[in-house]
Design a protein around this motif. Structure first.
Motif, PDB file in Angstrom:
ATOM      1  N   UNK A  53      -6.444  -3.658  -5.164  1.00 14.32           N
ATOM      2  CA  UNK A  53      -7.488  -3.644  -4.133  1.00 14.32           C
ATOM      3  C   UNK A  53      -8.375  -4.870  -4.297  1.00 14.32           C
ATOM      4  N   UNK A  54      -8.582  -5.572  -3.185  1.00 11.98           N
ATOM      5  CA  UNK A  54      -9.446  -6.754  -3.189  1.00 11.98           C
ATOM      6  C   UNK A  54     -10.777  -6.432  -2.510  1.00 11.98           C
ATOM      7  N   UNK A  55     -11.295  -5.231  -2.759  1.00 10.93           N
ATOM      8  CA  UNK A  55     -12.583  -4.839  -2.179  1.00 10.93           C
ATOM      9  C   UNK A  55     -13.703  -5.581  -2.905  1.00 10.93           C
ATOM     10  N   UNK A  56     -14.784  -5.853  -2.197  1.00 16.02           N
ATOM     11  CA  UNK A  56     -15.904  -6.557  -2.823  1.00 16.02           C
ATOM     12  C   UNK A  56     -16.891  -5.600  -3.470  1.00 16.02           C
ATOM     13  N   UNK A  57     -16.846  -4.333  -3.040  1.00 19.13           N
ATOM     14  CA  UNK A  57     -17.665  -3.296  -3.660  1.00 19.13           C
ATOM     15  C   UNK A  57     -16.875  -1.994  -3.608  1.00 19.13           C
ATOM     16  N   UNK A  58     -17.321  -1.019  -4.386  1.00 19.27           N
ATOM     17  CA  UNK A  58     -16.609   0.254  -4.422  1.00 19.27           C
ATOM     18  C   UNK A  58     -16.441   0.813  -3.013  1.00 19.27           C
ATOM     19  N   UNK A  59     -15.238   1.288  -2.733  1.00 20.74           N
ATOM     20  CA  UNK A  59     -14.922   1.916  -1.446  1.00 20.74           C
ATOM     21  C   UNK A  59     -14.661   3.384  -1.717  1.00 20.74           C
ATOM     22  N   UNK A  60     -15.255   4.267  -0.938  1.00 23.67           N
ATOM     23  CA  UNK A  60     -15.056   5.702  -1.125  1.00 23.67           C
ATOM     24  C   UNK A  60     -14.325   6.254   0.084  1.00 23.67           C
ATOM     25  N   UNK A  61     -13.193   6.909  -0.183  1.00 29.36           N
ATOM     26  CA  UNK A  61     -12.428   7.595   0.848  1.00 29.36           C
ATOM     27  C   UNK A  61     -12.753   9.078   0.770  1.00 29.36           C
ATOM     28  N   UNK A  62     -13.396   9.588   1.796  1.00 26.51           N
ATOM     29  CA  UNK A  62     -13.691  11.013   1.852  1.00 26.51           C
ATOM     30  C   UNK A  62     -12.415  11.768   2.234  1.00 26.51           C
ATOM     31  N   UNK A  63     -12.296  13.052   1.918  1.00 26.80           N
ATOM     32  CA  UNK A  63     -11.122  13.819   2.336  1.00 26.80           C
ATOM     33  C   UNK A  63     -10.902  13.683   3.849  1.00 26.80           C
ATOM     34  N   UNK A  64      -9.661  13.373   4.221  1.00 26.73           N
ATOM     35  CA  UNK A  64      -9.303  13.201   5.622  1.00 26.73           C
ATOM     36  C   UNK A  64      -9.604  11.822   6.187  1.00 26.73           C
ATOM     37  N   UNK A  65     -10.210  10.958   5.416  1.00 27.02           N
ATOM     38  CA  UNK A  65     -10.605   9.634   5.896  1.00 27.02           C
ATOM     39  C   UNK A  65      -9.574   8.581   5.511  1.00 27.02           C
ATOM     40  N   UNK A  66      -9.438   7.553   6.339  1.00 28.72           N
ATOM     41  CA  UNK A  66      -8.571   6.414   6.014  1.00 28.72           C
ATOM     42  C   UNK A  66      -9.328   5.122   6.244  1.00 28.72           C
ATOM     43  N   UNK A  67      -8.952   4.115   5.474  1.00 30.12           N
ATOM     44  CA  UNK A  67      -9.580   2.793   5.578  1.00 30.12           C
ATOM     45  C   UNK A  67      -8.532   1.724   5.295  1.00 30.12           C
ATOM     46  N   UNK A  68      -8.766   0.556   5.869  1.00 30.39           N
ATOM     47  CA  UNK A  68      -7.911  -0.603   5.648  1.00 30.39           C
ATOM     48  C   UNK A  68      -8.419  -1.337   4.410  1.00 30.39           C
ATOM     49  N   UNK A  69      -7.568  -1.473   3.407  1.00 34.42           N
ATOM     50  CA  UNK A  69      -7.966  -2.046   2.123  1.00 34.42           C
ATOM     51  C   UNK A  69      -7.225  -3.366   1.903  1.00 34.42           C
ATOM     52  N   UNK A  70      -7.951  -4.465   1.725  1.00 33.73           N
ATOM     53  CA  UNK A  70      -7.307  -5.758   1.494  1.00 33.73           C
ATOM     54  C   UNK A  70      -6.712  -5.850   0.091  1.00 33.73           C
ATOM     55  N   UNK A  71      -5.686  -6.698  -0.058  1.00 34.26           N
ATOM     56  CA  UNK A  71      -5.066  -6.906  -1.374  1.00 34.26           C
ATOM     57  C   UNK A  71      -5.337  -8.294  -1.945  1.00 34.26           C
ATOM     58  N   UNK A  72      -5.860  -9.191  -1.137  1.00 30.35           N
ATOM     59  CA  UNK A  72      -6.183 -10.526  -1.639  1.00 30.35           C
ATOM     60  C   UNK A  72      -5.001 -11.463  -1.753  1.00 30.35           C
ATOM     61  N   UNK A  73      -3.855 -11.077  -1.186  1.00 36.31           N
ATOM     62  CA  UNK A  73      -2.682 -11.958  -1.242  1.00 36.31           C
ATOM     63  C   UNK A  73      -1.997 -12.037   0.116  1.00 36.31           C
ATOM     64  N   UNK A  74      -1.274 -13.120   0.305  1.00 36.90           N
ATOM     65  CA  UNK A  74      -0.371 -13.275   1.438  1.00 36.90           C
ATOM     66  C   UNK A  74       0.930 -13.827   0.866  1.00 36.90           C
ATOM     67  N   UNK A  75       2.018 -13.649   1.623  1.00 34.23           N
ATOM     68  CA  UNK A  75       3.332 -14.069   1.126  1.00 34.23           C
ATOM     69  C   UNK A  75       4.123 -14.798   2.210  1.00 34.23           C
ATOM     70  N   UNK A  76       5.112 -15.555   1.777  1.00 38.68           N
ATOM     71  CA  UNK A  76       6.106 -16.170   2.653  1.00 38.68           C
ATOM     72  C   UNK A  76       7.457 -15.895   2.016  1.00 38.68           C
ATOM     73  N   UNK A  77       8.363 -15.305   2.789  1.00 39.85           N
ATOM     74  CA  UNK A  77       9.674 -14.930   2.245  1.00 39.85           C
ATOM     75  C   UNK A  77      10.778 -15.398   3.173  1.00 39.85           C
ATOM     76  N   UNK A  78      12.001 -15.461   2.666  1.00 40.77           N
ATOM     77  CA  UNK A  78      13.130 -15.855   3.507  1.00 40.77           C
ATOM     78  C   UNK A  78      13.282 -14.901   4.699  1.00 40.77           C
ATOM     79  N   UNK A  79      13.833 -15.420   5.800  1.00 44.19           N
ATOM     80  CA  UNK A  79      13.948 -14.648   7.046  1.00 44.19           C
ATOM     81  C   UNK A  79      14.789 -13.384   6.919  1.00 44.19           C
ATOM     82  N   UNK A  80      15.678 -13.317   5.945  1.00 46.44           N
ATOM     83  CA  UNK A  80      16.541 -12.133   5.822  1.00 46.44           C
ATOM     84  C   UNK A  80      15.896 -11.018   4.987  1.00 46.44           C
ATOM     85  N   UNK A  81      14.595 -11.175   4.669  1.00 47.38           N
ATOM     86  CA  UNK A  81      13.885 -10.153   3.902  1.00 47.38           C
ATOM     87  C   UNK A  81      12.749  -9.551   4.713  1.00 47.38           C
ATOM     88  N   UNK A  82      12.365  -8.364   4.332  1.00 45.99           N
ATOM     89  CA  UNK A  82      11.110  -7.748   4.755  1.00 45.99           C
ATOM     90  C   UNK A  82      10.463  -7.232   3.485  1.00 45.99           C
TER      91      UNK A  82
END
Length: 147
Positions: free
Chosen positions: A32-61
């Motif tokens: 998790x690349x959050x800048x401060x503590x993130x709290x997920x309450x029951x039933x809640x969802x949030x988008x959490x960054x990872x701090x990375x990006x990638x480039x891969x060959x076209x035949x991969x996912x």
């Protein structure tokens, strides 16, 4: 061995790079690349960054998958599991975490939140036809075998 390029998003130099936690692991743990503590309450969802990006060959996912320990111990998983990272995507990888547990769940900077698994993608061409070839199963689905 295939090579996938990895780039840190600026400001995340302190985070561990994705890594396999055992020699037989198929997934690279994402942090998790959050800048401060993130709290997920029951039933809640949030988008959490990872701090990375990638480039891969076209035949991969890359597939972003939940961590089994978080799912079993806390009811934490991902809404779009597995999340698909296409070969031409260059943005930051983010994880849609959801709390299906009974208690708030805290995510801190550097916590391992998901795993990244690479798969080959078949080259497929779709062909429209008027009728499909038959099979023994036919159109049976969603419990047609009795289970």
């Amino acid at each position: 061995m295939l090579t996938v390029q990895l780039c840190r998003v600026r400001g995340n130099e302190d985070l561990a790079l994705p890594a396999k936690m055992s020699t037989g692991a198929s997934g690279f743990d994402l942090c998790a690349a959050v800048t401060e503590e993130l709290v997920l309450q029951p039933g809640e969802w949030k988008l959490v960054p990872t701090g990375i990006s990638i480039a891969m060959p076209e035949h991969l996912e890359a597939q972003v998958r939940p961590r089994s320990g978080l799912a079993f111990k806390h009811g934490i998983t991902m809404l779009n599991s597995p999340g698909t990272i296409d070969a031409d995507y260059r943005g930051e990888i983010k994880v849609i975490m959801v709390n299906f547990g009974d208690h708030p769940f805290r995510v801190n900077r550097g916590d391992r939140i998901a795993q990244l698994v690479f798969q080959e993608v078949a080259k497929v061409q779709l062909e429209q036809v008027d009728e499909l070839v038959s099979s023994a199963r036919g159109a049976g689905g969603f419990g047609h075998t009795g289970v």
